[in-house]
Design an enzyme around this catalytic site. Structure first.
Site, PDB file in Angstrom:
ATOM      1  N   ASN A 110       0.835  -1.198   0.000  1.00 56.35           N
ATOM      2  CA  ASN A 110       0.000   0.000   0.000  1.00 56.35           C
ATOM      3  C   ASN A 110       0.868   1.245   0.000  1.00 56.35           C
ATOM      4  OD1 ASN A 110      -0.434   1.915   2.534  1.00 56.35           O
ATOM      5  ND2 ASN A 110       0.208  -0.105   3.300  1.00 56.35           N
ATOM      6  N   PHE A 114      -1.416   8.331   4.295  1.00 60.16           N
ATOM      7  CA  PHE A 114      -2.172   9.007   5.380  1.00 60.16           C
ATOM      8  C   PHE A 114      -3.421   9.736   4.876  1.00 60.16           C
ATOM      9  CE2 PHE A 114       1.825   9.599   8.272  1.00 60.16           C
ATOM     10  CZ  PHE A 114       1.711   8.294   8.704  1.00 60.16           C
ATOM     11  N   SER A 172       5.837   5.066   8.538  1.00 57.34           N
ATOM     12  CA  SER A 172       5.162   4.817   7.270  1.00 57.34           C
ATOM     13  C   SER A 172       6.115   5.183   6.144  1.00 57.34           C
ATOM     14  CB  SER A 172       3.897   5.662   7.148  1.00 57.34           C
ATOM     15  OG  SER A 172       3.455   5.607   5.798  1.00 57.34           O
ATOM     16  N   ASN A 174       5.189   5.881   3.205  1.00 57.76           N
ATOM     17  CA  ASN A 174       4.412   6.526   2.144  1.00 57.76           C
ATOM     18  C   ASN A 174       4.274   8.034   2.257  1.00 57.76           C
ATOM     19  OD1 ASN A 174       3.944   3.995   0.944  1.00 57.76           O
ATOM     20  ND2 ASN A 174       2.385   3.589   2.502  1.00 57.76           N
ATOM     21  N   THR A 175       4.929   8.622   3.237  1.00 63.22           N
ATOM     22  CA  THR A 175       5.012  10.072   3.318  1.00 63.22           C
ATOM     23  C   THR A 175       6.504  10.372   3.226  1.00 63.22           C
ATOM     24  OG1 THR A 175       3.012  10.264   4.656  1.00 63.22           O
ATOM     25  CG2 THR A 175       4.578  12.088   4.794  1.00 63.22           C
ATOM     26  N   LYS A 210       6.041   3.580  16.943  1.00 60.20           N
ATOM     27  CA  LYS A 210       5.998   2.500  15.942  1.00 60.20           C
ATOM     28  C   LYS A 210       7.145   2.664  14.962  1.00 60.20           C
ATOM     29  CE  LYS A 210       2.842   0.094  12.824  1.00 60.20           C
ATOM     30  NZ  LYS A 210       1.421  -0.037  12.475  1.00 60.20           N
ATOM     31  N   ASN A 239       6.124  -1.540  11.313  1.00 67.38           N
ATOM     32  CA  ASN A 239       5.317  -1.072  10.182  1.00 67.38           C
ATOM     33  C   ASN A 239       5.674  -1.913   8.940  1.00 67.38           C
ATOM     34  OD1 ASN A 239       3.753   0.704   8.487  1.00 67.38           O
ATOM     35  ND2 ASN A 239       4.067   2.291  10.040  1.00 67.38           N
TER      36      ASN A 239
HETATM   37  C1  LIG Z   1      -3.590  -0.634   3.760  1.00 63.94           C
HETATM   38  C2  LIG Z   1      -2.709  -0.423   4.960  1.00 63.94           C
HETATM   39  C3  LIG Z   1      -2.719   0.803   5.623  1.00 63.94           C
HETATM   40  C4  LIG Z   1      -1.903   1.019   6.733  1.00 63.94           C
HETATM   41  N1  LIG Z   1      -1.946   2.222   7.386  1.00 63.94           N
HETATM   42  C5  LIG Z   1      -1.191   2.418   8.504  1.00 63.94           C
HETATM   43  C6  LIG Z   1      -1.245   3.630   9.241  1.00 63.94           C
HETATM   44  O1  LIG Z   1      -1.999   4.546   8.910  1.00 63.94           O
HETATM   45  N2  LIG Z   1      -0.440   3.753  10.338  1.00 63.94           N
HETATM   46  C7  LIG Z   1       0.399   2.742  10.747  1.00 63.94           C
HETATM   47  O2  LIG Z   1       1.109   2.894  11.752  1.00 63.94           O
HETATM   48  N3  LIG Z   1       0.448   1.569  10.080  1.00 63.94           N
HETATM   49  C8  LIG Z   1      -0.316   1.391   8.988  1.00 63.94           C
HETATM   50  N4  LIG Z   1      -0.260   0.186   8.317  1.00 63.94           N
HETATM   51  C9  LIG Z   1       0.673  -0.863   8.809  1.00 63.94           C
HETATM   52  C10 LIG Z   1      -0.033  -1.889   9.693  1.00 63.94           C
HETATM   53  O3  LIG Z   1      -0.542  -1.283  10.855  1.00 63.94           O
HETATM   54  C11 LIG Z   1       0.951  -3.010  10.096  1.00 63.94           C
HETATM   55  O4  LIG Z   1       2.021  -2.447  10.832  1.00 63.94           O
HETATM   56  C12 LIG Z   1       1.524  -3.749   8.871  1.00 63.94           C
HETATM   57  O5  LIG Z   1       0.549  -3.894   7.872  1.00 63.94           O
HETATM   58  C13 LIG Z   1       2.094  -5.115   9.232  1.00 63.94           C
HETATM   59  O6  LIG Z   1       1.099  -5.964   9.762  1.00 63.94           O
HETATM   60  P1  LIG Z   1       0.343  -7.100   8.856  1.00 63.94           P
HETATM   61  O7  LIG Z   1       1.429  -7.850   8.143  1.00 63.94           O
HETATM   62  O8  LIG Z   1      -0.440  -7.909   9.832  1.00 63.94           O
HETATM   63  O9  LIG Z   1      -0.515  -6.338   7.893  1.00 63.94           O
HETATM   64  C14 LIG Z   1      -1.064  -0.027   7.201  1.00 63.94           C
HETATM   65  C15 LIG Z   1      -1.071  -1.274   6.543  1.00 63.94           C
HETATM   66  C16 LIG Z   1      -1.870  -1.483   5.443  1.00 63.94           C
HETATM   67  C17 LIG Z   1      -1.849  -2.833   4.753  1.00 63.94           C
END
Ligand SMILES: Cc1cc2nc3c(=O)[nH]c(=O)nc-3n(C[C@H](O)[C@H](O)[C@H](O)COP(=O)(O)O)c2cc1C
Length: 357
Positions: A110, A114, A172, A174-175, A210, A239
């Protein structure tokens, strides 16, 4: 899996991923999700940085970015739910498409950037959330902010009164340049601002940090020092990753953060290193690639007091939550652990190179 989920999941998978995701959150909001409430047993109830949890499995940030489905998610069995990321001002995020499924790899990429309704709208929703249930807010910074460090404090100031914990998200991918805030000096300044805002709340909350899974050992050591000096309540590891090792899906080359199965080992190694570096004294939340009871248990044994999950839910549905918790209860019992806390860190050596732990 409920009948509704069995029908809905394949349909949702046919939609473009972001539309499917939006519909799933809308269904939760409408009360169409599971109804059980938090799964709990004497063995599963635990404490994370002073917060009592009915069980150690939480929803990771990013699924309910705008806190529109807190009540529904609270019924899905989770021990806690993290909403956000919220930034001070609303922002649209990156252009679509920005979410890609890699089904063969049980992963996702992804680059949302934000997208959210802004801290005021999100705080207003959290202010009227139902009683009960542990809810935290992921704090972010606006892309065009002149002072990103100050953004985190601003969001906490607005929404802090309505949550049980907050997470500073400097990880993140993505920023642009957000991850630079993980540098020692930048992080120290940022955390000082956030902690000052927290102290001004009538009821200060535990503040977590995080981090990314892509830090070198040296960078990780600096983050830990800044985190300890800054007085964080714990670290959330991790993350999404910028790494792309071993992917087979056709979207593997998309820009963004990779989550799901391919992140499991990488993020668990970081967790074990953190547990070793802090002598098990700092509460840790393990997240990255958890899709089974065995993997949740592995995170706990690597050093996590609690675990979070996101991407596996996209593939398995919310029925996975009680399934993992029932399995976790059985694994703890099998190994003679009377509580989650008793198992934390007991397997960390399995994740560390000889001599590093
Ligand atoms: C679509 C998407 C959006 C996410 N948005 C955020 C976010 O806004 N803030 C954040 O700290 N992590 C964000 N994450 C990261 C997740 O909280 C998590 O740390 C990461 O996906 C790893 O866990 P998983 O393998 O169980 O998905 C996002 C992940 C995904 C897939």
């Amino acid at each position: 899996m409920s009948l509704g989920e069995r029908i809905a999941l394949p349909l949702l998978r046919l939609l473009d991923p972001e539309t499917g995701h939006g519909l799933a959150v809308a269904a939760m909001r409408a009360g169409l999700g599971p109804r059980g409430g938090p799964v709990t047993t004497t063995r599963l109830c635990t404490r994370l940085a002073g917060i009592d949890l009915p069980n150690p499995l939480g929803l990771a940030a990013g699924l309910d970015k705008n806190a529109t489905a807190v009540a529904g998610l609270g019924r899905a069995g989770f021990g806690f739910v993290e909403v956000g990321a919220a930034t001070p001002r609303p922002q649209p995020g990156n252009p679509r498409p920005r979410l890609f499924r890699l089904a063969g790899d049980r992963a996702a990429i992804n680059r949302f950037g934000f997208n959210n309704d802004g801290a005021a709208a999100i705080a207003a929703r959290l202010a009227v959330r139902p009683e009960g249930g542990v809810v935290g807010l992921n704090l972010g910074a606006n892309k065009d902010s002149a002072d990103r460090a100050a953004d985190f404090a601003e969001v906490l100031e607005l929404a802090g009164p309505f949550v049980d914990f907050a997470t500073v998200n400097v990880s993140s991918p993505n920023t642009e340049r957000l991850r630079d805030l993980q540098g020692r000096a930048a992080l120290a300044g940022l955390l000082a601002g956030v902690m000052a805002a927290n102290a001004r709340l009538a009821r200060p909350v535990p503040v977590f940090l995080k981090i990314a899974p892509d830090l070198t050992d040296h960078e990780l050591a600096n983050v830990v020092e800044a985190a300890l000096e800054g007085g964080v309540a714990g670290i959330v590891a991790t993350n999404t990753t910028l790494a792309r090792d071993g992917l087979t899906g056709r979207h593997a080359a998309e820009a963004g953060g990779l989550s799901g199965q391919p992140l499991f080992a990488r993020s668990t190694v970081v967790l074990a290193k953190l547990h070793a570096m802090t002598d098990g004294q700092l509460p840790l939340v393990g997240v990255g690639g958890v899709g089974s009871a065995e993997q949740a248990y592995a995170k706990i044994r690597a050093g996590a007091s609690a675990v979070q999950i996101y991407t596996a839910l996209v593939y398995e549905g919310l029925g996975l939550v009680p399934h993992i918790l029932r399995g976790l209860e059985a694994l703890l019992a099998r190994d003679g652990f009377a509580s989650v806390a008793a198992a934390v860190g007991t397997g960390r050596g399995e994740w560390l190179a000889p001599g590093s732990g």
